[in-house]
Design an enzyme around this catalytic site. Structure first.
Site, PDB file in Angstrom:
ATOM      1  N   ASN A  32     -11.472   8.588   7.872  1.00  0.00           N
ATOM      2  CA  ASN A  32     -12.744   8.610   7.133  1.00  0.00           C
ATOM      3  C   ASN A  32     -13.389   7.230   7.049  1.00  0.00           C
ATOM      4  OD1 ASN A  32     -11.215   7.271   5.252  1.00  0.00           O
ATOM      5  ND2 ASN A  32     -11.342   8.846   3.661  1.00  0.00           N
ATOM      6  N   SER A 124       7.340   3.044   3.040  1.00  0.00           N
ATOM      7  CA  SER A 124       7.312   1.596   2.811  1.00  0.00           C
ATOM      8  C   SER A 124       8.611   1.139   2.164  1.00  0.00           C
ATOM      9  CB  SER A 124       6.147   1.303   1.856  1.00  0.00           C
ATOM     10  OG  SER A 124       6.226  -0.002   1.359  1.00  0.00           O
ATOM     11  N   THR A 126       8.700  -0.546  -0.198  1.00  0.00           N
ATOM     12  CA  THR A 126       8.428  -0.543  -1.637  1.00  0.00           C
ATOM     13  C   THR A 126       9.233   0.549  -2.360  1.00  0.00           C
ATOM     14  OG1 THR A 126       6.626  -0.700  -3.244  1.00  0.00           O
ATOM     15  CG2 THR A 126       6.379   0.978  -1.573  1.00  0.00           C
ATOM     16  N   TYR A 148       1.079   2.784  -6.237  1.00  0.00           N
ATOM     17  CA  TYR A 148       1.089   2.918  -4.773  1.00  0.00           C
ATOM     18  C   TYR A 148       2.489   3.307  -4.298  1.00  0.00           C
ATOM     19  CZ  TYR A 148       1.777   1.538   0.045  1.00  0.00           C
ATOM     20  OH  TYR A 148       2.155   1.539   1.356  1.00  0.00           O
ATOM     21  N   LYS A 152       4.261   6.871  -2.392  1.00  0.00           N
ATOM     22  CA  LYS A 152       5.125   6.930  -1.199  1.00  0.00           C
ATOM     23  C   LYS A 152       6.415   7.683  -1.516  1.00  0.00           C
ATOM     24  CE  LYS A 152       2.491   4.853   1.712  1.00  0.00           C
ATOM     25  NZ  LYS A 152       1.871   5.608   2.788  1.00  0.00           N
ATOM     26  N   ASN A 178       7.345  -5.820   6.174  1.00  0.00           N
ATOM     27  CA  ASN A 178       6.021  -6.469   6.027  1.00  0.00           C
ATOM     28  C   ASN A 178       5.339  -6.649   7.382  1.00  0.00           C
ATOM     29  OD1 ASN A 178       7.521  -7.054   3.514  1.00  0.00           O
ATOM     30  ND2 ASN A 178       5.731  -8.248   2.983  1.00  0.00           N
ATOM     31  N   PRO A 292       3.206 -11.058 -10.947  1.00  0.00           N
ATOM     32  CA  PRO A 292       3.954  -9.997 -11.636  1.00  0.00           C
ATOM     33  C   PRO A 292       4.361  -8.894 -10.643  1.00  0.00           C
ATOM     34  CG  PRO A 292       1.916 -10.502 -12.820  1.00  0.00           C
ATOM     35  CD  PRO A 292       1.869 -11.276 -11.534  1.00  0.00           C
TER      36      PRO A 292
HETATM   37  P1  NAD Z   1      -5.148   0.712   6.694  1.00  0.00           P
HETATM   38  O1  NAD Z   1      -5.858   0.805   5.413  1.00  0.00           O
HETATM   39  O2  NAD Z   1      -5.544  -0.360   7.657  1.00  0.00           O
HETATM   40  O3  NAD Z   1      -5.215   2.117   7.463  1.00  0.00           O
HETATM   41  C1  NAD Z   1      -5.289   3.350   6.786  1.00  0.00           C
HETATM   42  C2  NAD Z   1      -6.399   4.144   7.439  1.00  0.00           C
HETATM   43  O4  NAD Z   1      -6.481   5.419   6.803  1.00  0.00           O
HETATM   44  C3  NAD Z   1      -7.774   3.481   7.304  1.00  0.00           C
HETATM   45  O5  NAD Z   1      -8.404   3.445   8.565  1.00  0.00           O
HETATM   46  C4  NAD Z   1      -8.539   4.388   6.327  1.00  0.00           C
HETATM   47  O6  NAD Z   1      -9.920   4.419   6.627  1.00  0.00           O
HETATM   48  C5  NAD Z   1      -7.853   5.718   6.564  1.00  0.00           C
HETATM   49  N1  NAD Z   1      -7.860   6.652   5.435  1.00  0.00           N
HETATM   50  C6  NAD Z   1      -7.482   6.439   4.153  1.00  0.00           C
HETATM   51  N2  NAD Z   1      -7.569   7.573   3.439  1.00  0.00           N
HETATM   52  C7  NAD Z   1      -8.011   8.539   4.287  1.00  0.00           C
HETATM   53  C8  NAD Z   1      -8.277   9.929   4.164  1.00  0.00           C
HETATM   54  N3  NAD Z   1      -8.127  10.566   3.004  1.00  0.00           N
HETATM   55  N4  NAD Z   1      -8.712  10.589   5.254  1.00  0.00           N
HETATM   56  C9  NAD Z   1      -8.881   9.975   6.442  1.00  0.00           C
HETATM   57  N5  NAD Z   1      -8.631   8.672   6.618  1.00  0.00           N
HETATM   58  C10 NAD Z   1      -8.190   7.963   5.558  1.00  0.00           C
HETATM   59  O7  NAD Z   1      -3.579   0.583   6.361  1.00  0.00           O
HETATM   60  P2  NAD Z   1      -2.362   0.220   7.320  1.00  0.00           P
HETATM   61  O8  NAD Z   1      -1.886  -1.143   6.946  1.00  0.00           O
HETATM   62  O9  NAD Z   1      -2.683   0.546   8.708  1.00  0.00           O
HETATM   63  O10 NAD Z   1      -1.288   1.241   6.741  1.00  0.00           O
HETATM   64  C11 NAD Z   1      -1.110   2.518   7.319  1.00  0.00           C
HETATM   65  C12 NAD Z   1      -0.086   3.283   6.494  1.00  0.00           C
HETATM   66  O11 NAD Z   1       1.126   2.535   6.439  1.00  0.00           O
HETATM   67  C13 NAD Z   1      -0.515   3.527   5.056  1.00  0.00           C
HETATM   68  O12 NAD Z   1      -0.080   4.806   4.677  1.00  0.00           O
HETATM   69  C14 NAD Z   1       0.228   2.458   4.289  1.00  0.00           C
HETATM   70  O13 NAD Z   1       0.474   2.837   2.968  1.00  0.00           O
HETATM   71  C15 NAD Z   1       1.507   2.351   5.085  1.00  0.00           C
HETATM   72  N6  NAD Z   1       2.167   1.056   4.935  1.00  0.00           N
HETATM   73  C16 NAD Z   1       1.471  -0.093   5.192  1.00  0.00           C
HETATM   74  C17 NAD Z   1       2.101  -1.325   5.037  1.00  0.00           C
HETATM   75  C18 NAD Z   1       1.347  -2.617   5.246  1.00  0.00           C
HETATM   76  O14 NAD Z   1       1.778  -3.653   4.753  1.00  0.00           O
HETATM   77  N7  NAD Z   1       0.242  -2.619   5.976  1.00  0.00           N
HETATM   78  C19 NAD Z   1       3.436  -1.384   4.650  1.00  0.00           C
HETATM   79  C20 NAD Z   1       4.117  -0.190   4.414  1.00  0.00           C
HETATM   80  C21 NAD Z   1       3.475   1.030   4.569  1.00  0.00           C
HETATM   81  C1  WQD Z   2       4.675 -11.557   0.658  1.00  0.00           C
HETATM   82  C2  WQD Z   2       5.189 -12.805  -0.035  1.00  0.00           C
HETATM   83  C3  WQD Z   2       4.404 -13.051  -2.300  1.00  0.00           C
HETATM   84  C4  WQD Z   2       0.188 -13.591  -1.235  1.00  0.00           C
HETATM   85  C5  WQD Z   2       3.345  -5.717  -0.033  1.00  0.00           C
HETATM   86  C6  WQD Z   2       3.512  -4.400  -0.738  1.00  0.00           C
HETATM   87  C7  WQD Z   2       4.461  -3.524   0.030  1.00  0.00           C
HETATM   88  C8  WQD Z   2       4.037  -3.387   1.491  1.00  0.00           C
HETATM   89  C9  WQD Z   2       3.788  -4.734   2.113  1.00  0.00           C
HETATM   90  C10 WQD Z   2       2.681  -1.445   1.734  1.00  0.00           C
HETATM   91  C11 WQD Z   2       5.606 -12.570  -1.491  1.00  0.00           C
HETATM   92  C12 WQD Z   2       3.870 -14.179  -1.420  1.00  0.00           C
HETATM   93  C13 WQD Z   2       1.552 -13.405  -1.180  1.00  0.00           C
HETATM   94  C14 WQD Z   2      -0.315 -14.849  -1.676  1.00  0.00           C
HETATM   95  C15 WQD Z   2       1.948 -15.634  -1.938  1.00  0.00           C
HETATM   96  N1  WQD Z   2       2.803  -2.682   1.623  1.00  0.00           N
HETATM   97  N2  WQD Z   2       2.425 -14.400  -1.519  1.00  0.00           N
HETATM   98  N3  WQD Z   2       0.597 -15.823  -1.996  1.00  0.00           N
HETATM   99  O1  WQD Z   2       4.362  -8.111  -1.805  1.00  0.00           O
HETATM  100  O2  WQD Z   2       6.154  -8.275   0.002  1.00  0.00           O
HETATM  101  O3  WQD Z   2       4.601  -6.379   0.010  1.00  0.00           O
HETATM  102  O4  WQD Z   2       2.890  -5.500   1.311  1.00  0.00           O
HETATM  103  O5  WQD Z   2       3.541  -0.603   1.658  1.00  0.00           O
HETATM  104  O6  WQD Z   2       4.461  -2.299  -0.612  1.00  0.00           O
HETATM  105  O7  WQD Z   2       4.016  -4.638  -2.032  1.00  0.00           O
HETATM  106  O8  WQD Z   2       3.732  -8.584   0.612  1.00  0.00           O
HETATM  107  O9  WQD Z   2       2.208 -10.128   1.749  1.00  0.00           O
HETATM  108  O10 WQD Z   2       1.726  -9.481  -0.656  1.00  0.00           O
HETATM  109  O11 WQD Z   2       3.655 -10.972  -0.148  1.00  0.00           O
HETATM  110  O12 WQD Z   2       2.723 -16.532  -2.241  1.00  0.00           O
HETATM  111  O13 WQD Z   2      -1.528 -15.083  -1.771  1.00  0.00           O
HETATM  112  O14 WQD Z   2       4.122 -13.775  -0.088  1.00  0.00           O
HETATM  113  O15 WQD Z   2       4.721 -13.527  -3.570  1.00  0.00           O
HETATM  114  O16 WQD Z   2       6.710 -13.397  -1.748  1.00  0.00           O
HETATM  115  P1  WQD Z   2       4.765  -7.890  -0.416  1.00  0.00           P
HETATM  116  P2  WQD Z   2       2.727  -9.755   0.405  1.00  0.00           P
END
Ligand code: NAD
Ligand code: WQD
Length: 334
Positions: A32, A124, A126, A148, A152, A178, A292
């Protein structure tokens, strides 16, 4: 095989579409564009020199999803679509529960209806909350510290119940650590519109003078240099893990969980220093208080993914820092 990629215009989704097309899969994207741009579709085509089908729309729209399954002969789904900003999820929990849960429920209902029961889901690290020890294995206790993360974990539980109720499903739950970096072409990468929350996009914006100074959140953790330690993984390696997962769910039934990480932990200062050195650019930073909800250290034991999926991360931290910067430099000068 034809793969439906929800959220395929996003950061990880777009890189996965490239890998899929490069490896002979047909790709259908539904997105979307709530956190991505339409031009990504053209970039994917440009990198791969292959075509794909794009539907602009919401995965929560049952009519649209049924239409897609009606028209396309989908074999399996990779489900990326969802919101991912931890901080925003604390402010706007309902937005996160609504989108992340509803999109998954609608998707699974439509998949059931069309008898497509192969799914790869983006979870994730997380879901491990504050891990009791390191490295983290898949059977560690699960808990969450923000809405968030809770979406998951809830989705993981929904998928588990789905498999219990109908054992013809085959689901791979991938727990990403990450993800950072970008495709080496510099055509796709992570492109947040707002001030970034995550470390690497923030560093990149400081390096390009869009932001003044990185705040390093705490230097009093029990880690090698006092700053937070994480398992950074190159987004291309991560994407390749999805293809390995597809191969496995194609041959098996049930649900399984895989850590996708490198197994190595790097501190914030190690990332900052490596980024500066590799790209020959200064990154201003200052030490501030802890953020936090942050934990000191988090890194994977990726041996189960190696054993079951035959997947290991190949790119190192130098590749990640170089490719992340290359993407931004290329797109700034265009
Ligand atoms: P992103 O936001 O770049 O990509 C998500 C995409 O989904 C976007 O293009 C957005 O437009 C689309 N989207 C969101 N809701 C929608 C809906 N209801 N219908 C259709 N499209 C929708 O995020 P990403 O970093 O590519 O992450 C992809 C997945 O991986 C997510 O589920 C995220 O939670 C998970 N994830 C990401 C990370 C990270 O650090 N990037 C880490 C762990 C898990
Ligand atoms: C990494 C490190 C911060 C920003 C998050 C989500 C996790 C997953 C990945 C989706 C930490 C430090 C960060 C800054 C800093 N996403 N930091 N200054 O928190 O490990 O994970 O993204 O699923 O769910 O929680 O990633 O990149 O935010 O932080 O010092 O401006 O960098 O404290 O140690 P995080 P992050």
């Amino acid at each position: 095989m034809k793969i439906l990629v929800t959220g395929g215009c996003g950061y990880i989704g777009s890189h996965t579409c490239v890998e899929l097309l490069d490896n002979g899969y047909e790709v259908v994207i539904v997105d979307n564009l709530s956190n991505s741009k339409r031009e990504v579709v053209d970039k994917i085509k440009e990198i791969t020199n292959k075509d794909l089908t794009f539907y602009e729309g919401d995965v929560r729209n049952q009519e649209l999803m049924e239409d897609i399954f009606e028209r396309e002969n989908i074999d399996a789904v990779i489900h990326f679509a969802g919101y991912k900003a931890v901080g925003e999820s604390v402010q706007l929990p309902l937005k996160y529960y609504r989108n992340n849960l509803d999109s998954t429920l609608t998707l699974c209902e439509v998949m059931s209806k069309y008898n497509v029961k192969k799914l790869v889901f983006s979870s994730s690290a997380t879901v491990y909350g504050s891990p009791k020890s390191l490295p983290i294995k898949e059977d560690f206790p699960l808990s969450t510290t923000n809405p968030y993360g809770s979406t998951k974990l809830m989705i993981e539980n929904i998928l588990k119940d789905l498999v219990i109720a109908d054992n013809s499903w085959s689901i791979a739950v991938l727990r990403y650590f990450n993800p950072i970096g970008a495709h080496s072409s510099g055509l796709i990468g992570e492109d947040p519109n707002d001030i970034p929350n995550n470390l690497m996009p923030y560093i990149v914006k400081v390096a390009t003078n869009e932001l003044e100074c990185l705040s390093v959140f705490g230097n009093d953790y029990d880690t090698k240099d006092g700053t937070g330690v994480r398992d950074y993984i190159h987004v291309v390696d991560l994407s390749r893990g999805h293809l390995k997962a597809l191969e496995v769910i194609n041959k098996t039934i049930g649900i399984d969980y895989y850590n996708l990480g490198t197994g190595k932990g790097y501190s914030v200062l190690e990332i900052v220093n490596t980024f500066s050195k590799v790209n020959n650019v200064k990154v201003n930073y200052k030490i501030v208080g802890r953020r936090p909800g942050d934990i000191a250290s988090c890194y994977a034991d990726p041996s189960y993914a190696k054993e079951k999926l035959g997947w290991v991360a190949e790119k190192d931290i130098v590749d990640m820092c170089r490719d992340a910067y290359n993407f931004v430099i290329k797109n700034k000068t265009k």
